[in-house]
Design an enzyme around this catalytic site. Sequence first.
Site, PDB file in Angstrom:
ATOM      1  N   THR B 220      51.178  65.779  62.068  1.00 40.61           N
ATOM      2  CA  THR B 220      50.597  64.977  60.994  1.00 40.61           C
ATOM      3  C   THR B 220      50.231  63.591  61.509  1.00 40.61           C
ATOM      4  O   THR B 220      50.991  62.992  62.252  1.00 40.61           O
ATOM      5  CB  THR B 220      51.579  64.833  59.799  1.00 40.61           C
ATOM      6  N   ARG B 248      50.119  78.414  52.874  1.00 38.73           N
ATOM      7  CA  ARG B 248      51.109  77.383  52.535  1.00 38.73           C
ATOM      8  C   ARG B 248      50.441  76.012  52.461  1.00 38.73           C
ATOM      9  O   ARG B 248      49.636  75.648  53.308  1.00 38.73           O
ATOM     10  CB  ARG B 248      52.201  77.360  53.607  1.00 38.73           C
ATOM     11  N   GLY B 250      51.431  72.014  52.348  1.00 40.07           N
ATOM     12  CA  GLY B 250      52.537  71.076  52.563  1.00 40.07           C
ATOM     13  C   GLY B 250      52.344  69.809  51.756  1.00 40.07           C
ATOM     14  O   GLY B 250      51.552  69.777  50.805  1.00 40.07           O
ATOM     15  N   ASP B 251      53.051  68.755  52.148  1.00 44.56           N
ATOM     16  CA  ASP B 251      53.015  67.528  51.359  1.00 44.56           C
ATOM     17  C   ASP B 251      51.785  66.661  51.638  1.00 44.56           C
ATOM     18  O   ASP B 251      51.351  65.894  50.769  1.00 44.56           O
ATOM     19  CB  ASP B 251      54.275  66.696  51.608  1.00 44.56           C
ATOM     20  N   THR B 271      55.161  61.924  56.959  1.00 44.70           N
ATOM     21  CA  THR B 271      55.206  62.995  57.948  1.00 44.70           C
ATOM     22  C   THR B 271      56.620  63.543  57.989  1.00 44.70           C
ATOM     23  O   THR B 271      57.571  62.795  58.150  1.00 44.70           O
ATOM     24  CB  THR B 271      54.812  62.489  59.358  1.00 44.70           C
ATOM     25  N   GLY B 272      56.733  64.832  57.806  1.00 44.57           N
ATOM     26  CA  GLY B 272      58.078  65.399  57.828  1.00 44.57           C
ATOM     27  C   GLY B 272      58.070  66.812  57.316  1.00 44.57           C
ATOM     28  O   GLY B 272      57.019  67.455  57.240  1.00 44.57           O
ATOM     29  N   GLY B 274      57.558  69.037  54.943  1.00 40.66           N
ATOM     30  CA  GLY B 274      56.765  68.880  53.731  1.00 40.66           C
ATOM     31  C   GLY B 274      57.405  69.357  52.448  1.00 40.66           C
ATOM     32  O   GLY B 274      57.253  68.726  51.400  1.00 40.66           O
TER      33      GLY B 274
END
Lengths: 357, 357
Positions: B220, B248, B250-251, B271-272, B274
């Site tokens: 990210t 999928r 993500g965040d 970033t992580g 999600g």
Amino acid sequence: MKKTYQYYLAILFFFVFTACDSTTKDATEEKEIKTEEKEVKQGPISLVIHGGAGTIKRENMTDEQDAEYRAKLSEALEAGYAKLESGAPAMDAVIAAIQIMEESPLFNAGVGAVFTNEGKNELDAAVMEGKTRNAGAVAGVSTIKSPILAALSVMENSPHVMMSGKGAEQFAAEQGLEIVDPAYFFTQNRYDALQRVKQREEEDGRSAALFEFPDSKFGTVGCVALDKDGNIAAGTSTGGMTNKRYGRIGDAPIIAAGTYADNETCGVSATGHGEYFIRAVVAYDVAAKMKYAGMSLEEASNKIVYEELVDFGGSGGFIALDRAGNISMPFNTSGMYRGYMNEKSSPKVFIYKDEKE
Amino acid sequence: MKKTYQYYLAILFFFVFTACDSTTKDATEEKEIKTEEKEVKQGPISLVIHGGAGTIKRENMTDEQDAEYRAKLSEALEAGYAKLESGAPAMDAVIAAIQIMEESPLFNAGVGAVFTNEGKNELDAAVMEGKTRNAGAVAGVSTIKSPILAALSVMENSPHVMMSGKGAEQFAAEQGLEIVDPAYFFTQNRYDALQRVKQREEEDGRSAALFEFPDSKFGTVGCVALDKDGNIAAGTSTGGMTNKRYGRIGDAPIIAAGTYADNETCGVSATGHGEYFIRAVVAYDVAAKMKYAGMSLEEASNKIVYEELVDFGGSGGFIALDRAGNISMPFNTSGMYRGYMNEKSSPKVFIYKDEKE
């Protein structure tokens, strides 16, 4: 010998007494726990639902339509509430109530979903569980009979929170969920509505209908429940906006925008002009206002729907429920299909703005 | 006749005088406004970027790799900052900085994106503008060269906030954005990483790699900028998680989870892992803590990343910037590619936890 006899007798008595004592104690403990549960865990069960907000006016409804909506809302309330009464978790109640509305052509979710610009039904749904803040969502699915069940399955059986399109459909099929032909969701009046919107779009200029929603209903169905253990769950299921562009994702499947639940604060399910609800982070903002600004559920709800969303240009509303079982059902449109049921009340359903709740 | 002459002369003088007067007044007004702008609108420009958080350790990096990352981060910072210096809006700076990282195979965005379980690259991106709280996002796209540009285009040229899959790609093509073959995003080392994760998955049991991320990097890239007019913009672009399932989301493309901006509070790009970031509504929660709980950017950032996310089990971090130009770059992993640049500082870039910022 006599001493031994007395000794055994003493032991016997000891056991009998402690047994009695233990029984008594257990009962007391149980009672204490029950009382404690009632005090700490807000014994009351409570359920609130919506079937969409929008331009819903008494003068545009026949008596038959009005009665049909009220009957279906009551049926959904009773189905969800029966789960809570039986001691089932809040999520079971949410699924039960929403499935009744998904299966009814009256609402813009499941059967009766509105059509995209391309003449398809693309469905979105999300669930969130307040105890764990686990969540699941599907977006843009066309073949899953119950999108809300698919959202639950994403939550329970996948490592993901949100899945979309063919990937979500493939996952649902693998999970053994019922897959249907896309035609299952077709209803003539929603299809006719698309043709009307497209015609207006042609007359008014490109995409006009997408930018303004003078006569729209933002369909969407949702439910928030509080179970006997004090757990809150929320869910939302929708067909999105009539004439939406292929691939558009609205607020319903977005955790924090259209759906949110946290036992510490509240559960929320929204219905409205999704783009504004995403940008204003509506569902989570109710919780944030309670958690950080110390507002009550009612204060937070009213501030968002009647002040902030109005200023922002976002029409719609939501249903919400806090850990004490208080509910709110604010909306800034002319109507919102809505209702609640709790220990103090049989199913109460409402449609128009002027109805006394 | 003479009287008439005097009369016309008087009118002429009146016009000449009022014209002069009006010119003088305009200049004064302009000056006043300019001074006011400077005072009210927090003159300083500021830019902060990240290139992903995760298990990034000094001992696993060669000197060359370390230098390569630092050089690319500096390049991105300088490209974004140049926009701000030239007086361009914050969003231009965000796009410029992110595009440099999208085009570099070093980061999990654009070229160099990680592979899904099916061996594809599915890209997500989002932007948000703090002045209007307008936002745009794309999810699950495979053919748009610059996903961040597509997110901007959704914001600027569509009535929607979020578009996914083929619908988003079709929209991007209609908008004249550059469309590429999906192979454009391929890099051998990301493909090899998928094979390693899949092998481990096979050895450890089904989906094990999806539930735990012992050695993962959450790629990210993101940028938050503050322009001379006091406007904040934020953007995030990503390839998601290695081995993620088809479909999928993500965040990163979810407004409030991975990306958020509001001039009143802050801009954030996360970033992580999600799924946790969605459930914890990370990006908006920074703003909510500032707005409702009166926390500073730093307090809010630290509380979320070092306390709440740790308790919740969510690893990762974010970059954020407030209206005064203060920045924060918290992360709870061993490293996060990150850096900032402002009027007081040349590009400052960091990788590991122990580097003094």
